[in-house]
Scaffold this motif. Structure first.
Motif, short mmCIF file in Angstrom:
data_model
loop_
_atom_site.label_atom_id
_atom_site.label_comp_id
_atom_site.label_asym_id
_atom_site.label_seq_id
_atom_site.Cartn_x
_atom_site.Cartn_y
_atom_site.Cartn_z
N LYS A 65 0.84 -1.20 0.00
CA LYS A 65 0.00 0.00 0.00
C LYS A 65 0.87 1.25 0.00
O LYS A 65 0.62 2.21 -0.76
CB LYS A 65 -0.92 -0.01 1.22
CG LYS A 65 -1.80 1.23 1.34
CD LYS A 65 -2.67 1.17 2.59
CE LYS A 65 -3.53 2.44 2.71
NZ LYS A 65 -4.37 2.42 3.93
N ARG A 107 -1.12 -1.53 -6.02
CA ARG A 107 -2.46 -2.01 -5.68
C ARG A 107 -2.61 -3.50 -5.91
O ARG A 107 -3.19 -4.23 -5.09
CB ARG A 107 -3.51 -1.25 -6.49
CG ARG A 107 -4.94 -1.61 -6.06
CD ARG A 107 -5.95 -1.40 -7.17
NE ARG A 107 -7.29 -1.65 -6.70
CZ ARG A 107 -7.81 -2.87 -6.49
NH1 ARG A 107 -7.06 -3.94 -6.68
NH2 ARG A 107 -9.05 -3.00 -6.07
N GLN A 111 -0.86 -5.46 -3.29
CA GLN A 111 -1.56 -5.31 -2.01
C GLN A 111 -2.79 -6.21 -1.97
O GLN A 111 -3.05 -6.89 -0.97
CB GLN A 111 -1.98 -3.85 -1.81
CG GLN A 111 -2.69 -3.62 -0.48
CD GLN A 111 -3.29 -2.23 -0.36
OE1 GLN A 111 -3.19 -1.42 -1.28
NE2 GLN A 111 -3.93 -1.95 0.76
N GLU A 112 -3.55 -6.25 -3.05
CA GLU A 112 -4.76 -7.08 -3.06
C GLU A 112 -4.41 -8.57 -2.98
O GLU A 112 -5.09 -9.33 -2.30
CB GLU A 112 -5.59 -6.81 -4.32
CG GLU A 112 -6.91 -7.56 -4.31
CD GLU A 112 -7.90 -7.06 -5.34
OE1 GLU A 112 -9.11 -7.22 -5.10
OE2 GLU A 112 -7.47 -6.51 -6.37
N ASP A 160 -5.79 -10.98 -0.11
CA ASP A 160 -6.51 -12.22 -0.42
C ASP A 160 -5.84 -13.42 0.24
O ASP A 160 -6.52 -14.36 0.69
CB ASP A 160 -6.57 -12.41 -1.95
CG ASP A 160 -7.52 -11.42 -2.63
OD1 ASP A 160 -8.34 -10.81 -1.91
OD2 ASP A 160 -7.40 -11.24 -3.85
N LYS A 198 -9.22 -4.16 2.61
CA LYS A 198 -9.91 -4.56 1.37
C LYS A 198 -10.97 -3.51 1.01
O LYS A 198 -11.11 -3.12 -0.15
CB LYS A 198 -10.55 -5.93 1.57
CG LYS A 198 -11.07 -6.56 0.30
CD LYS A 198 -9.99 -7.27 -0.48
CE LYS A 198 -10.60 -8.07 -1.63
NZ LYS A 198 -9.62 -8.83 -2.38
N LEU A 256 -9.30 -0.46 -0.39
CA LEU A 256 -8.89 -0.64 -1.78
C LEU A 256 -10.00 -0.24 -2.74
O LEU A 256 -9.79 0.49 -3.71
CB LEU A 256 -8.51 -2.10 -2.03
CG LEU A 256 -7.07 -2.55 -1.83
CD1 LEU A 256 -6.95 -4.02 -2.18
CD2 LEU A 256 -6.13 -1.73 -2.70
#
Length: 387
Positions: free
Chosen positions: A52, A57, A60-61, A65, A81, A84
């Motif tokens: 982050k 992005r 980070q996701e 997850d 989350k 985001l």
């Protein structure tokens, strides 16, 4: 053993780098620690924070997850989350993640100060997102020619559900479920042509009731212990006369001496679509709720009937909920509702509340279906007064 030690060292070095603002180094160290042991959720969360800060992005996701696959209730991951999607401008999805985080937080004890601050932030943000979302919906409806929506209409209730202000309740009878029937909590009493005639006799029926009450307490507990089977009700209500009953008909049989005392009441009900099922129906009674008493949430036994309340004595402070709708009784105005949907009642006054309670066939059932249901319920011995 060495691999575990290396993982711990990578995790410590990564945390130190993150704290010092060396985000690239932190990301590399957290990734290395996860490569050695993918079960380390703290490393996945740390990696997400580092990515982050780096503005990555996608990475980070992926880290979030990974964390949520390990623990779908991790508050840090749920909040990030949501952040985001909010950063992407997708407020609807962001709000869903925030909602899950807030629900999870309600089940957790004391939280660290920083996490509590984060929850306060998303709670406020979620509130604003909901206001913005509703404003867009209202604007769209207004522009389409629907500037005002009738309160408590089906569409208004659908909006409340969409906006999270109303829960969804469905039929859940405890004994017999007939499929394909509409999920209606309260029926419109004016859809039944016999209602005005019955309501016009409220004063006469109340007069017969008052004559009984003047002679003393003739009510018995609505729920009585069933010696032939287990207790399926709220135990504190069984044998409790806070919720009392004075039956005219019970489980398909008249209580002769009671009926004799209420000739006008019996006459007022004789032509109504009341089920007549051997050993089961009708059930016709005066239902009393003592001052300060309440009936806990519960569901009736079957969904092939509707319950009617003709309010006779209703002090201020009484209320009734069926599913997501709460209404006050109004003396002389009939309630018709589906008791297979969760419902409850209360009397927060200092006086008794009394309604005339009886059951009618659901109007959606054909004559053939009513005959089939009658045969079935009689054969299996369903006593609907137990519900």
């Amino acid at each position: 053993m060495q691999q575990s030690a290396d993982m711990r060292q990578d995790a410590q070095d990564a945390a130190a780098a993150l704290h010092a603002g060396r985000h690239r180094e932190a990301a590399e160290k957290f990734a290395a620690a996860l490569a050695r042991d993918p079960r380390q959720i703290a490393c996945a969360i740390g990696l997400a924070y580092a990515c982050k800060a780096l503005g990555d992005r996608a990475a980070q996701e992926r880290a979030l997850d990974h964390a949520l696959a390990l623990d779908g209730r991790n508050l840090h991951a749920l909040i990030m989350k949501g952040d985001l999607f909010e950063a992407d401008g997708d407020s609807a999805v962001a709000g869903k993640w925030y909602s899950v985080a807030l629900r999870v937080a309600e089940t957790v004890g004391q939280l660290p100060a920083q996490l509590a601050q984060e929850l306060a932030r998303i709670r406020e943000r979620k509130s604003r997102l909901e206001e913005e979302y509703e404003a867009r919906i209202r604007q769209t409806l207004d522009e389409a020619g629907f500037p005002s929506i009738q309160p408590d209409s089906r569409f208004a209730r659908s909006l409340d559900i969409l906006l999270g202000r109303r829960e969804i309740f469905v039929q859940e009878p405890k004994r017999y479920y007939f499929p394909g029937l509409p999920q209606i909590e309260f029926y419109d009493r004016l859809d039944f042509d016999w209602v005005p005639t019955l309501e016009a006799k409220t004063a006469i029926i109340r007069g017969e009731l008052e004559a009984l009450r003047a002679e003393g307490d003739s009510f018995t507990p609505y729920l009585e212990a069933n010696q032939s089977g287990p207790v399926t009700h709220h135990r504190d209500m069984v044998g409790n006369d806070d919720w009392g009953a004075y039956y005219l008909w019970k489980d398909g049989r008249p209580v002769e001496d009671h009926v004799a005392r209420f000739p006008e009441t019996a006459k007022a009900l004789q032509d109504l679509p009341i089920p007549r099922i051997e050993g089961t129906s009708p059930n016709i009674l005066f239902s009393r709720l003592k001052p300060g008493a309440s009936i806990p949430p519960h569901n009736g036994l079957i969904n092939t009937r509707l319950i009617c309340h003709l309010p006779l004595i209703v002090p201020d402070g009484c209320g009734f909920r069926v599913g997501s709708q709460t209404r006050p009784w109004v003396e002389g105005e009939l309630f018709i509702f589906d008791d297979s949907i969760e419902h409850e009642a209360w009397n927060r006054s200092g006086k008794e509340r009394v309604v005339l309670l009886f059951e009618i066939w659901r109007p959606e059932l054909s004559e053939t279906e009513r005959a089939q249901v009658s045969t079935l319920l009689s054969s299996i011995g369903v006593r609907t007064s137990d519900g």
